[in-house]
Design a protein around this motif. Structure first.
Motif, PDB file in Angstrom:
ATOM      1  N   PHE A   1       0.828  -1.205   0.000  1.00  0.00           N
ATOM      2  CA  PHE A   1       0.000   0.000   0.000  1.00  0.00           C
ATOM      3  C   PHE A   1       0.867   1.260   0.000  1.00  0.00           C
ATOM      4  CE2 PHE A   1      -2.362   3.374   2.264  1.00  0.00           C
ATOM      5  CZ  PHE A   1      -3.335   3.582   1.296  1.00  0.00           C
TER       6      PHE A   1
ATOM      7  N   LEU B   1       3.794   1.706  -1.312  1.00  0.00           N
ATOM      8  CA  LEU B   1       4.310   1.954  -2.661  1.00  0.00           C
ATOM      9  C   LEU B   1       3.203   2.459  -3.583  1.00  0.00           C
ATOM     10  CD1 LEU B   1       6.621  -1.159  -3.274  1.00  0.00           C
ATOM     11  CD2 LEU B   1       7.291   1.111  -2.540  1.00  0.00           C
ATOM     12  N   ARG B   2       2.031   1.847  -3.496  1.00  0.00           N
ATOM     13  CA  ARG B   2       0.931   2.256  -4.366  1.00  0.00           C
ATOM     14  C   ARG B   2       0.488   3.680  -4.033  1.00  0.00           C
ATOM     15  NH1 ARG B   2      -3.676  -2.096  -4.364  1.00  0.00           N
ATOM     16  NH2 ARG B   2      -4.356  -0.921  -6.204  1.00  0.00           N
ATOM     17  N   ALA B   3       0.520   4.030  -2.742  1.00  0.00           N
ATOM     18  CA  ALA B   3       0.124   5.378  -2.346  1.00  0.00           C
ATOM     19  C   ALA B   3       1.091   6.422  -2.896  1.00  0.00           C
ATOM     20  CB  ALA B   3       0.051   5.485  -0.827  1.00  0.00           C
TER      21      ALA B   3
ATOM     22  N   GLY C   1       2.039   6.208  -6.000  1.00  0.00           N
ATOM     23  CA  GLY C   1       1.778   6.244  -7.432  1.00  0.00           C
ATOM     24  C   GLY C   1       2.332   5.062  -8.198  1.00  0.00           C
ATOM     25  N   ILE C   2       2.884   4.073  -7.486  1.00  0.00           N
ATOM     26  CA  ILE C   2       3.482   2.923  -8.168  1.00  0.00           C
ATOM     27  C   ILE C   2       2.417   1.854  -8.406  1.00  0.00           C
ATOM     28  CG2 ILE C   2       5.280   1.161  -8.027  1.00  0.00           C
ATOM     29  CD1 ILE C   2       6.852   3.130  -6.216  1.00  0.00           C
ATOM     30  N   LYS C   3       2.262   1.479  -9.660  1.00  0.00           N
ATOM     31  CA  LYS C   3       1.250   0.479 -10.051  1.00  0.00           C
ATOM     32  C   LYS C   3       1.377  -0.783  -9.218  1.00  0.00           C
ATOM     33  CE  LYS C   3       2.333   0.280 -14.493  1.00  0.00           C
ATOM     34  NZ  LYS C   3       3.004   1.539 -14.800  1.00  0.00           N
ATOM     35  N   GLU C   4       0.276  -1.443  -8.975  1.00  0.00           N
ATOM     36  CA  GLU C   4       0.292  -2.645  -8.142  1.00  0.00           C
ATOM     37  C   GLU C   4       1.278  -3.684  -8.676  1.00  0.00           C
ATOM     38  OE1 GLU C   4      -3.509  -4.471  -7.524  1.00  0.00           O
ATOM     39  OE2 GLU C   4      -2.717  -5.795  -5.963  1.00  0.00           O
TER      40      GLU C   4
ATOM     41  N   THR D   1       3.921  -3.282 -10.580  1.00  0.00           N
ATOM     42  CA  THR D   1       5.306  -2.827 -10.370  1.00  0.00           C
ATOM     43  C   THR D   1       5.677  -2.938  -8.897  1.00  0.00           C
ATOM     44  OG1 THR D   1       4.891  -1.184 -12.094  1.00  0.00           O
ATOM     45  CG2 THR D   1       6.944  -0.952 -10.869  1.00  0.00           C
TER      46      THR D   1
ATOM     47  N   VAL E   1       8.745  -4.949  -7.250  1.00  0.00           N
ATOM     48  CA  VAL E   1       9.771  -4.264  -6.456  1.00  0.00           C
ATOM     49  C   VAL E   1       9.964  -4.974  -5.111  1.00  0.00           C
ATOM     50  CG1 VAL E   1      10.213  -2.143  -5.134  1.00  0.00           C
ATOM     51  CG2 VAL E   1       9.519  -1.998  -7.541  1.00  0.00           C
TER      52      VAL E   1
END
Ligand SMILES: Nc1ncnc2c1ncn2[C@@H]1O[C@H](COP(=O)(O)OP(=O)(O)OP(=O)(O)O)[C@@H](O)[C@H]1O
Ligand SMILES: [Mg+2]
Lengths: 252, 436
Positions: free
Chosen positions: B387, B389-391, B393-396, B398, B402
């Motif tokens: 969450f 990373l996604r918060a 702006g990183i696509k799920e 990706t 990572v």
């Protein structure tokens, strides 16, 4: 910019937000205060798109879009940023690669090409300086072994790198000493323009000496029960929340 | 009604016969004879055995596997299994048989080392081979070890003389081509006093509908020598792979083995390390990323026989789909092995409800001044980190990549040869996603 209407949300079947209204316009700074467990972080999480929370009623408009329809990454792409109350440690992912990936994914979302390494490094230096974050932290794993203050400054650093339309700061001031507080506040003030806005969740009026809010809201039991100007924060500092809670209970 | 019945094992053994080893020196024939004798009393391991509790060989004893040399090996198909950008002495074996046309040997290069196939070495360098071959594989109770000892056709021989260093890594490519192949490649690696060697062993498939790779790696690390071995298991989904890896270490030596089981039907690794001198270091690492219905079972045994040695084990697994990852790590500390440091860690991430992981540390400690630690975790994907990373702006997709790269990356970083690390990383990255 942000319009929250009758928002109700629950987690594990427990209703936390119980019909919350809030409107934030460009150029404004809003402070949200309230006792522990009143739902401040829940509001921040719901806005950022945390999936554990279920929205059961209400809607949220973000610059003409239905925010609740977007994935967390889309929300970030649209310019929403949450500085976490408890930033997550991610072993094995370097801070610099993380922020580079984030910057480029947000750019991609907005139809922009990746930043050239040179431009990226320039931006990085500039923003590190803004929050006085040591360059050494760039090569360490995200938040791993960072001190409390470093974690919070890292949040503001990320915010500066992503330059959002709406920044939500969840207790970014908690656990900071006066110097760190000034650095964080200064970071926010530098980023402030007439086109963006900030929602600052805090327990302490002292932050509001540095980041001067246009509105102060009191969140209690999942609702905003009082809204005032920055003087309200001073009053809360002196008198606590009980008088507001009493006032609120009388009206219902 | 009277019928003459023979057991599955007996029939299986008959199928392995017919190879002519009579040209070998007596000393080597003896190894085979002893193994055949042991096999008489042994049978395919079953789940009843403690060490095979989680691994079912799914009736392989009934399959008509046989040794077969491949015919018409196509150069392009061999080349496809080279590791890009790896500058190495390459030895190619197909179905366990040496392919000189695809190999570059170095016999007594500048008098410093020998890199050739074992059969050549048995003839030309008998004095280098004889003291070592089969020395560590005498276990009477190991069915597959004896099977290889009895029927192995060939393998790689790497010998580094005292104080010498291999000028580049050796890459041993083991390929299987053809149906119902039983391949028995067997490598012998000897690093004399204060020498250094890097060996990469990969197991891959040209084509097969059903195969058994039953392999042995025997390593000798003399006083002060350094050996690093990277083992990549990338066979097709019709291949059962059973490996026994032995190392004996003398005083102040270092041995590192990195295991990357990436593809196959069933993979079983038995690592057995004997720390037979003071001041040794042994590093055992496993980077495991599985999908589909592959079953991977890593067993390690580190024997601290002498004082003052370190052993470090790091096994990490990401398990997708219906795949299973088993880890069983045994550490034995002899009563004279004071000042032993033995660390073991096994972390597993289960990516689906059907994925399985099993982890079992076993410590047997008879010395009192010992630092031993072990930790195993079996968990789900870290949703908090995802969450976060996604918060940003990183696509799920990706973000997942990572995080998994970071998790497994800690092990992959142990691979010192960049080209090998890249190759292993790419194999692993392919398995991050579900096959379903
Ligand atoms: N996973 C969960 N399951 C059940 N209840 C939860 C869960 N997460 C949070 N809560 C509850 O939701 C309520 C609101 O929590 P929240 O974190 O939003 O409060 P807060 O206003 O941010 O408090 P603080 O000032 O202490 O940070 C609390 O009562 C909390 O216990
Ligand atoms: Mg909170």
């Amino acid at each position: 910019m942000l319009k929250i209407n009758g928002l109700k949300a629950e987690i594990n079947g427990k209703e936390i937000l119980k019909g919350l209204n809030l409107e934030v316009k460009p150029g404004e700074v809003h402070a949200i205060m309230g006792p522990n467990g009143s739902g401040k972080s829940t509001l921040a999480s719901v806005l950022a798109g945390r999936e554990e929370y279920e929205v059961i009623d209400g809607d949220v408009d973000f610059d003409g879009q239905d925010l609740l329809d977007l994935s967390p990454e889309q929300r970030a792409g649209e310019g929403l940023f949450l500085a976490f109350q408890y930033p997550v440690e991610i072993p094995g992912v370097s801070n610099i690669n993380f922020i580079k990936t984030a910057v480029n994914e947000v750019r991609e979302y907005n139809g922009l090409p990746n930043l050239e390494t040179k431009e990226f490094m320039k931006l990085l230096k500039e923003k590190q300086q803004l929050v006085e974050l040591s360059g050494k932290l760039a090569n360490r794993s995200v938040n791993e072994g960072f001190s409390g203050g470093e974690k919070k400054r890292n949040e503001i650093f990320q915010m500066a790198m992503l330059n959002p339309k709406l920044g939500i700061l969840d207790e970014t001031d908690s656990g900071l000493d006066i110097d760190a507080l000034r650095i964080v506040a200064n970071g926010v003030n530098e980023l402030k323009t007439k086109d963006n806005a900030f929602v600052v969740v805090t327990h302490y009026q002292r932050l509001l000496d540095y980041i001067v809010p246009d509105f102060v809201h009191v969140l209690y039991d999942g609702r905003i029960v009082k809204t005032g100007t920055k003087e309200l924060a001073l009053e809360l500092e002196e008198k606590g929340y009980d008088w507001i809670i009493d006032e609120f209970k009388e009206t219902v | 009604m009277s019928t003459l019945t023979i057991s599955d094992k007996e029939r299986f053994l008959i199928n392995q016969e017919g190879q002519d080893f009579s040209h070998e020196a007596k000393t080597f024939i003896k190894i085979r004879e002893l193994a055949l004798k042991n096999l008489k009393d042994l049978d395919f391991p079953t789940k009843k055995l403690e060490n095979w509790k989680y691994t079912n060989l799914r009736g392989i004893s009934k399959i008509e596997f046989r040794p077969q040399s491949a015919i018409n090996i196509i150069a392009e198909k061999v080349k496809a299994h080279k590791i890009p950008n790896l500058d190495a002495y390459t030895l190619v074996f197909v179905n366990g048989f040496f392919s000189p046309e695809f190999s570059d040997t170095a016999e007594e290069k500048d008098g410093k080392f020998v890199v050739t196939n074992l059969n050549t070495a048995k003839r030309k360098f008998i004095k280098f081979v004889e003291p070592y071959l089969g020395f560590q594989t005498r276990a009477k109770d190991q069915f597959f070890v004896n099977l290889n000892s009895a029927f192995s056709q060939d393998g790689a021989f790497v010998y580094v003389k005292a104080q010498q260093k291999l000028d580049k890594p050796v890459h041993i490519i083991n390929l299987v081509d053809g149906d119902l192949v039983a391949a028995y490649p067997r490598n012998l690696i000897v690093a004399e006093k204060l020498s250094e060697a890097q060996v990469v062993v990969s197991y891959e498939t040209i084509d097969t509908a059903s195969a058994l790779s039953n392999v042995i790696n025997e390593v000798f690390v003399a006083e002060g020598a350094h050996v690093q071995m990277d083992k990549i298991q990338n066979e097709n989904k019709n291949t059962t792979h059973i490996s026994a890896d032995y190392a004996v270490q003398h005083k102040d030596s270092t041995f590192t083995i990195n295991t990357i089981p990436a593809n196959g039907k069933l993979i079983r690794n038995n690592l057995s390390i004997l720390l037979d001198g003071t001041g040794c270091t042994a590093n055992l690492n496993g980077a495991i990323c599985l999908n589909g219905d592959i079953h991977v079972d890593n067993q390690t045994y580190v024997n601290h026989a002498q004082p003052n040695c370190d052993s470090n084990e790091l096994y990490k697994a990401v398990v997708n789909d219906q795949a299973a990852s088993i880890f069983n790590g045994k550490i034995y500390v002899n009563k004279i092995a004071q000042q032993t440091n033995a660390f073991q860690s096994n972390a597993n991430i289960l990516m689906s409800n059907d994925a399985k992981a099993n982890s079992k540390p076993q410590l047997e400690i008879y010395a009192d001044d010992v630092k031993c630690s072990h930790g195993c975790t079996i968990g789900q994907f870290d949703d908090e980190a995802l969450f976060y990373l996604r918060a940003r702006g990183i696509k799920e997709s990706t973000a997942k990549k990572v995080l998994l790269e970071a998790f497994i990356g800690e092990v992959l970083d142990k691979i010192k040869i960049e080209a090998v690390r890249d190759y292993a990383s790419a194999l692993i990255a392919k398995n991050f996603n579900s096959k379903n």
